[in-house]
Design an enzyme around this catalytic site. Structure first.
Site, PDB file in Angstrom:
ATOM      1  CE1 TYR A 156     -83.164  56.559 -29.595  1.00 26.45           C
ATOM      2  CE2 TYR A 156     -80.999  56.771 -30.602  1.00 26.45           C
ATOM      3  CZ  TYR A 156     -81.818  56.875 -29.496  1.00 26.45           C
ATOM      4  OH  TYR A 156     -81.292  57.292 -28.302  1.00 26.45           O
ATOM      5  CE  LYS A 160     -84.490  60.266 -26.753  1.00 25.68           C
ATOM      6  NZ  LYS A 160     -85.238  60.046 -25.481  1.00 25.68           N
TER       7      LYS A 160
END
Length: 369
Positions: A156, A160
């Protein structure tokens, strides 16, 4: 008057932002775009006046281009993202597809619409990111600043970080007018019940286990979602193009402290409202027992970052931002919102979601399958 396109507008932070912006800027146009995947819920936008909701994917460039043109969009606020670390560990592909490829699709459309068309229209592409891109901190390390080197530790966080770099590149290469904000852990109304606070509230009310990763001493900075929305507004209004701004809540708390605060608040709520015992008879608090009795320790997740902390000096000094909501008071307000909106979270916790919780947490989360 501005015309906003808000992506991920039916998610937790996106929906709170749309509500906040409509209250603060009643004359502005708002187009709310959301793919309504598992964490998107159109009901999060119920009751908001004069918002055009569009069910669609940020990777659909033709759709986004049409929205930009038809609604004369001059401000794009990009929340849409896969955001749960546990999910990214088990299935990272969708995080790359949405967070990286989806962001790139938006950037391409924005470049064509605002730059290549030759309109010269003033514009802003604001990208909402996370403190997790900076990696982890030791107990005595200084907090993350906007110049902290990126060191993402989960799929994750890596997705990002990649999207942050793309946004930066489109500014420096093509001249797209961008800003980025990196926020700490949000809490508040409408948060999808896979995250710690809403999940543990639901578990506690049903007498299910409260699974604590490792020793529970992982530290996070906690930010009330409305403060986050105010910070983004400040960046949009006064932030320097091409810059990044950290938005924090100024409250570093260990997970175990948050959980203990939650347990104590539930006990207090039951003591003050006898009707809660009838509504939630399986909760220990319904029998006058401590909610903390539900706590159990489970094996830590892989690559679990030990500490995040936000240094928000830049946004304070440049833009005048300061968080207005302290955790103790506004956690109590958040709990009251979940107690008053039982139908909202019950409608979300359906069979498919309960199956996912069971697959990832098993008996530890006390989910009945």
């Amino acid at each position: 008057m501005a015309n906003l396109l808000v992506t991920g507008a039916a998610g937790f932070i996106g929906a709170n932002f749309v509500r906040y912006w409509r209250e603060q800027n009643p004359k502005d146009g708002i187009v709310a775009l959301d793919a309504l995947t598992y964490a998107g819920n159109a009901a999060n936008l119920d009751g908001i006046n004069q918002v055009d909701f569009i069910h669609g994917d940020i990777r659909d460039q033709a759709l986004v281009a049409r929205l930009m043109a038809d609604h004369r969009i001059d401000t794009l606020v990009h929340f849409a993202a896969e955001s749960h670390v546990d999910r990214s560990i088990k299935g990272p592909d969708v995080f790359i597809e949405t967070n990286v490829l989806g962001t790139h699709a938006l950037l391409k459309v924005a470049r064509r619409h605002w730059l290549d068309s030759g309109s010269g229209q003033p514009h802003r592409f604001h990208h909402v990111s996370t403190d997790e891109v900076y990696g982890t901190l030791g107990r005595d390390d200084p907090a993350f600043t906007e110049t902290t080197p990126y060191a993402p530790n989960s799929p994750y966080a890596a997705s990002k970080a990649a999207s942050d770099h793309l946004v930066r590149a489109y500014h420096y290469t093509y001249g797209l007018e961008v800003t980025t904000s990196n926020c700490s852990n949000n809490y508040g109304p409408y948060q999808f019940p896979e995250k710690l606070i809403p999940l543990f509230i639901a578990n506690a009310l049903h007498g299910r286990a409260l699974p604590i990763y490792g020793d529970g001493q992982q530290v996070r900075d906690w930010l009330y979602v409305e403060d986050h929305c105010r910070g983004i507004e400040q960046v949009l209004r006064k932030g320097r193009v091409g810059e990044c701004y950290n938005i924090g809540g100024g409250e570093e708390l260990a997970n175990l402290v948050v959980i203990d605060t939650l347990c104590a608040a539930i006990d207090k709520a039951f003591a003050h409202d006898p009707m809660l015992a009838a509504r939630f008879p399986d909760s220990p608090a319904a029998e006058g027992k401590a909610t903390a009795s539900l706590k159990i320790n489970v094996a830590d997740r892989p690559g679990h970052d030990r500490r995040y902390a936000i240094d928000e000096k830049k946004i304070r000094d440049e833009l005048g931002y300061a968080p207005a909501h302290g955790f103790a008071d506004w956690f109590a307000q958040t709990l009251q919102w979940y107690l008053a909106n039982e139908s909202w979270w019950r409608s979300i916790m359906d069979g498919s979601y309960r199956s996912w919780i069971a697959d990832n947490y098993g008996h530890r989360a006390g989910v009945a399958v």
